[in-house]
Design a protein around this motif. Structure first.
Motif, PDB file in Angstrom:
ATOM      1  N   SER A 100       0.823  -1.216   0.000  1.00 47.53           N
ATOM      2  CA  SER A 100       0.000   0.000   0.000  1.00 47.53           C
ATOM      3  C   SER A 100       0.855   1.264   0.000  1.00 47.53           C
ATOM      4  CB  SER A 100      -0.960   0.006   1.197  1.00 47.53           C
ATOM      5  OG  SER A 100      -0.227  -0.046   2.408  1.00 47.53           O
ATOM      6  N   ASN A 101       2.008   1.235   0.661  1.00 46.44           N
ATOM      7  CA  ASN A 101       2.897   2.402   0.629  1.00 46.44           C
ATOM      8  C   ASN A 101       3.386   2.665  -0.788  1.00 46.44           C
ATOM      9  OD1 ASN A 101       2.935   3.123   3.408  1.00 46.44           O
ATOM     10  ND2 ASN A 101       4.275   1.389   3.812  1.00 46.44           N
ATOM     11  N   ALA A 104       0.785   4.129  -2.927  1.00 42.69           N
ATOM     12  CA  ALA A 104       0.590   5.553  -2.621  1.00 42.69           C
ATOM     13  C   ALA A 104       1.772   6.404  -3.084  1.00 42.69           C
ATOM     14  CB  ALA A 104       0.376   5.730  -1.124  1.00 42.69           C
ATOM     15  N   THR A 106       5.060   5.960  -2.102  1.00 36.63           N
ATOM     16  CA  THR A 106       6.170   6.031  -1.143  1.00 36.63           C
ATOM     17  C   THR A 106       6.607   4.614  -0.751  1.00 36.63           C
ATOM     18  OG1 THR A 106       4.617   6.221   0.694  1.00 36.63           O
ATOM     19  CG2 THR A 106       5.526   8.280  -0.169  1.00 36.63           C
TER      20      THR A 106
END
Length: 159
Positions: A100-101, A104, A106
């Protein structure tokens, strides 16, 4: 110089060349040798960090622990090692491009898989600003873990 004195001196020089100082040993010609290649008894020291620690996972952890001790950041060798192995298998250039990072924008990076905003917020003065720098990555991650979990020793999963 008499042959016996020359022989004794050659043995001393050879011992000095072989013994070294713990750092890289210079290959010096042995007294009486006809070429420098006659004294190629040398060892190559492992490369080290600027602080003098081995440039290995063990050295990075030990250097980070020294910095952490100066800054009052808790953590142990075993806690750091356990998390490094789980997060990156010891690959300082590991990057997670699938969670998920990453989705997004990052991705998690380095030995302890720190995202850039966390790395920047918990960066420890005196370390590199490069999240792939092993010592900077470990030290920032441990600083974060101390703030959120009390210590890297209390982290047993993704954090």
């Amino acid at each position: 110089m008499p042959a016996t004195a020359q022989s004794r001196r050659a043995r001393l020089v050879r011992r000095a060349v072989i013994a070294g100082t713990g750092a890289a040993i210079l290959a010096l010609p042995v007294v009486g040798a006809t070429t420098a290649s006659a004294a190629t008894t040398s060892t190559t020291a492992a490369s080290t960090t600027l602080a003098g620690y081995p440039n290995t996972l063990d050295g990075w952890i030990r250097e980070s622990l020294a910095i952490m001790a100066q800054k009052g950041i808790p953590g142990t060798y075993n806690g750091i090692y356990r998390n490094v192995i789980r997060e990156s298998s010891g690959n300082q250039y590991a990057i997670n491009n699938w969670d998920s990072n990453a989705a997004a924008g990052t991705p998690s990076k380095g030995l302890l898989q720190v995202i850039d905003p966390t790395f920047n917020a918990y960066h420890v003065a005196g370390t590199s600003f490069d999240p792939y720098d092993p010592v900077a990555n470990i030290t920032a991650a441990c600083n974060y873990a101390a703030a959120v979990y009390g210590s890297i020793d209390n982290v047993y999963g993704a954090y």
